[in-house]
Structures are given as structure tokens and as C-alpha cells.
Design an enzyme around this catalytic site. Sequence first.
Site, PDB file in Angstrom:
ATOM      1  N   CYS A  59     -11.238   3.224  -1.368  1.00 46.60           N
ATOM      2  CA  CYS A  59      -9.948   3.719  -0.884  1.00 46.60           C
ATOM      3  C   CYS A  59      -9.673   3.020   0.439  1.00 46.60           C
ATOM      4  O   CYS A  59     -10.591   2.814   1.244  1.00 46.60           O
ATOM      5  CB  CYS A  59     -10.017   5.234  -0.685  1.00 46.60           C
ATOM      6  SG  CYS A  59      -8.553   5.932   0.119  1.00 46.60           S
ATOM      7  N   THR A  60      -8.413   2.675   0.647  1.00 49.04           N
ATOM      8  CA  THR A  60      -8.038   1.929   1.851  1.00 49.04           C
ATOM      9  C   THR A  60      -8.487   2.595   3.155  1.00 49.04           C
ATOM     10  O   THR A  60      -8.763   1.920   4.134  1.00 49.04           O
ATOM     11  CB  THR A  60      -6.504   1.815   1.919  1.00 49.04           C
ATOM     12  OG1 THR A  60      -5.938   3.100   1.661  1.00 49.04           O
ATOM     13  CG2 THR A  60      -5.989   0.815   0.927  1.00 49.04           C
ATOM     14  N   CYS A  71      -3.639  -0.976  -2.132  1.00 45.80           N
ATOM     15  CA  CYS A  71      -3.909   0.424  -2.462  1.00 45.80           C
ATOM     16  C   CYS A  71      -4.862   0.490  -3.661  1.00 45.80           C
ATOM     17  O   CYS A  71      -4.557  -0.043  -4.731  1.00 45.80           O
ATOM     18  CB  CYS A  71      -2.587   1.102  -2.811  1.00 45.80           C
ATOM     19  SG  CYS A  71      -2.756   2.821  -3.289  1.00 45.80           S
ATOM     20  N   ASN A  72      -6.012   1.144  -3.474  1.00 44.80           N
ATOM     21  CA  ASN A  72      -6.984   1.248  -4.568  1.00 44.80           C
ATOM     22  C   ASN A  72      -6.405   2.018  -5.742  1.00 44.80           C
ATOM     23  O   ASN A  72      -6.635   1.669  -6.895  1.00 44.80           O
ATOM     24  CB  ASN A  72      -8.256   1.955  -4.086  1.00 44.80           C
ATOM     25  CG  ASN A  72      -9.129   1.074  -3.235  1.00 44.80           C
ATOM     26  OD1 ASN A  72     -10.154   0.579  -3.686  1.00 44.80           O
ATOM     27  ND2 ASN A  72      -8.738   0.867  -1.989  1.00 44.80           N
ATOM     28  N   THR A  73      -5.661   3.092  -5.448  1.00 44.38           N
ATOM     29  CA  THR A  73      -5.118   3.912  -6.528  1.00 44.38           C
ATOM     30  C   THR A  73      -4.131   3.083  -7.359  1.00 44.38           C
ATOM     31  O   THR A  73      -4.188   3.091  -8.594  1.00 44.38           O
ATOM     32  CB  THR A  73      -4.417   5.163  -5.956  1.00 44.38           C
ATOM     33  OG1 THR A  73      -5.315   5.817  -5.057  1.00 44.38           O
ATOM     34  CG2 THR A  73      -4.030   6.122  -7.058  1.00 44.38           C
ATOM     35  N   ASP A  75       0.865  -1.192   0.000  1.00 42.90           N
ATOM     36  CA  ASP A  75       0.000   0.000   0.000  1.00 42.90           C
ATOM     37  C   ASP A  75       0.895   1.233   0.000  1.00 42.90           C
ATOM     38  O   ASP A  75       2.089   1.158   0.316  1.00 42.90           O
ATOM     39  CB  ASP A  75      -0.909   0.009   1.236  1.00 42.90           C
ATOM     40  CG  ASP A  75      -1.827   1.230   1.239  1.00 42.90           C
ATOM     41  OD1 ASP A  75      -2.435   1.513   0.195  1.00 42.90           O
ATOM     42  OD2 ASP A  75      -1.911   1.935   2.266  1.00 42.90           O
ATOM     43  N   TYR A  86      -0.563   8.517  -2.878  1.00 42.65           N
ATOM     44  CA  TYR A  86      -0.563   8.133  -4.286  1.00 42.65           C
ATOM     45  C   TYR A  86      -1.782   8.751  -4.996  1.00 42.65           C
ATOM     46  O   TYR A  86      -1.765   8.941  -6.206  1.00 42.65           O
ATOM     47  CB  TYR A  86      -0.656   6.612  -4.434  1.00 42.65           C
ATOM     48  CG  TYR A  86       0.641   5.849  -4.255  1.00 42.65           C
ATOM     49  CD1 TYR A  86       1.766   6.407  -3.641  1.00 42.65           C
ATOM     50  CD2 TYR A  86       0.745   4.542  -4.715  1.00 42.65           C
ATOM     51  CE1 TYR A  86       2.937   5.678  -3.492  1.00 42.65           C
ATOM     52  CE2 TYR A  86       1.919   3.814  -4.579  1.00 42.65           C
ATOM     53  CZ  TYR A  86       3.016   4.383  -3.964  1.00 42.65           C
ATOM     54  OH  TYR A  86       4.175   3.653  -3.828  1.00 42.65           O
ATOM     55  N   GLY A  87      -2.813   9.002  -4.219  1.00 45.85           N
ATOM     56  CA  GLY A  87      -4.111   9.379  -4.804  1.00 45.85           C
ATOM     57  C   GLY A  87      -4.114  10.677  -5.572  1.00 45.85           C
ATOM     58  O   GLY A  87      -5.008  10.925  -6.390  1.00 45.85           O
TER      59      GLY A  87
HETATM   60  N1  DGL Z   1      -3.987   3.888  -0.376  1.00 49.25           N
HETATM   61  C1  DGL Z   1      -4.641   4.902  -1.167  1.00 49.25           C
HETATM   62  C2  DGL Z   1      -5.850   4.292  -1.893  1.00 49.25           C
HETATM   63  O1  DGL Z   1      -6.415   3.306  -1.457  1.00 49.25           O
HETATM   64  C3  DGL Z   1      -5.086   6.080  -0.326  1.00 49.25           C
HETATM   65  C4  DGL Z   1      -3.954   6.918   0.211  1.00 49.25           C
HETATM   66  C5  DGL Z   1      -3.135   7.579  -0.881  1.00 49.25           C
HETATM   67  O2  DGL Z   1      -3.646   8.478  -1.595  1.00 49.25           O
HETATM   68  O3  DGL Z   1      -1.996   7.191  -1.036  1.00 49.25           O
HETATM   69  O4  DGL Z   1      -6.243   4.773  -2.921  1.00 49.25           O
END
Ligand code: DGL
Length: 268
Positions: free
Chosen positions: A185-186, A73-75, A10, A42-43
Site C-alpha cells: 500500500c502506498t 495506487c496498489n488497490t 494515486d 479506494y481501499g
Molecule cells: N493508495 C491506496 C493503496 O495503495 C491506499 C489509500 C486508499 O485506500 O485509497 O492501496
Amino acid sequence: MKDAAIGIFDSGVGGLTVLRALAERLPGESFLYLGDTARLPYGTKSAETVSRYAVQAAAALVKRRVKLLVIACNTASAVALPALQAAFADIPVIGVVAPGAQAAVEAAPDGPIAVIATEGTVRGGAYARAIHARAPHIEVLQQACPLFVPLAEEGLTDGDLAAAVARHYLEQMRKAAPKCLVLGCTHFPALKAVIASAMGPGVALVDSAATTAMAVERQLKSSGALRDGGAPAIQFLVTDAPDRFARVSRIFLGAPVDPGAVEPIDLQ
Ligand code: DGL
């Protein structure tokens, strides 16, 4: 390889919601979690940058001989999964978007389905594509909710501030009356209660962490890679600020992390 750990990657602490779901579903497995805390969020970054970071981070896990990679990580799942699967073709690489989309379609087969996520995930449209691949007729609504990320990390998961931010982001979506809302998103499962309250009754909330854990279990069973026994272990790697990681992790993991179990690493 059965005894090797499952690697979880993540951008930081949020993926611990996925680790939690995995550890609950697969209590006999060992896990090696990497949070790229030096480079989060990352988002808000471009797809190219997220892909480059994700491949570097995943390489650090693969080097430590994990048997399967979970992109918590969703992104990163949304923009880098094909690059990751191509770079690490020898092991299964599972992201959170497809399991989340599948659960959403099961919860609301005729839609509409709402997706809340980071800017990068929304911009890339991966959830909408994954939902439409399963049910082309479903209307998909998307909303970026970037402020939920720092709110969750500050532990401001309920109370007036979180409720006001949730109302601000979700007012239009509530009016569109979706049947299901994906927490894409996590960090968002930590804010589930205020999100549910801002959306009102009758909206099923899908948390892709739980559905990803099921997908991982299916994959391990079908390839005969489920661990048979032995003491499971959980280890953590971070690219910066191990003390902060250990402190904030409780919000997402639901249990404290021993700072001694968090190893700082350099990905460069
Ligand atoms: N882990 C990111 C997600 O799930 C959220 C935090 C980030 O923006 O890095 O998209």
C-alpha cells in the site's frame, strides 16, 4: 514524446512515495501526479468502483499527453490494471503489484512471503497471484491493515499508537515467521520502522515504490523514451482539497510541496 511527463496516478497523497522513488531514480524526467483526493480511500471500495475511478483519473493524465502511466495506487493496480491497459493501449501502463511481487520472490525465493495492504487489494488476491506466477510453491500470507492509511496521513508514523496498531495487525503474521513482507500500500513505507519492529528481526521489507521505479526506467530505456535533457518539472493535480494535499505531502514525499503547484481539477 521523450520530453513529455510521466503520469502518476494515486487515490490521494500516498502515491507520493512512488513519485519520490521515481524522481530519485530518474532525475531528468518531468512528472505529472494526479491524486483523486475527492474519492479516496479506494481501499475500502468495490473493484468495479475502483476500476471506474481509475480509468477516469488516468484519462485526465493521458489528455495532458503523458508518455507513460504509473499506477502508484496498489488497490488500483491490483483490481484495475487490465482495464487501464486496455483503455490506454497507446502508452505503457505500469502498476506497482508486479514489481513488488518480483522483488519479494527475489528476497525470499522459498517463502513464506507476507503481504500487507488495503482490504480491496487483499480481497482481490493480486499479490498472491503475481507471486505464484513467479514461484508457485511459495506460501503467501495476507493481512489487510486499513488503519495504517489514516495513521500515516495524520503523521502518526511512530510512537505508541502506531506501534500498538502494528502489533494488533501483525501479531499472527509474526508467528508465521515469513522471510519477507511486502508493503502493499502506498502509505505503508511511512510506517516502515514500526512495521519492522512489530515483525521482529530476519524479515526483509519490500517497498514496491523502489522496484516500480526500476521497472519504469527499464521500460523507458527499452523504448528509447528516456528524456535527454532540459529542466525537469513536477506538477500536481488533485480532485479536492489542494491545501491539505500540499500540507500532508511532506510525510510521503520527504519534501514540502508548494501549494501553488497543486491544481484542482474535476474528473466528472
Ligand atoms: N493508495 C491506496 C493503496 O495503495 C491506499 C489509500 C486508499 O485506500 O485509497 O492501496
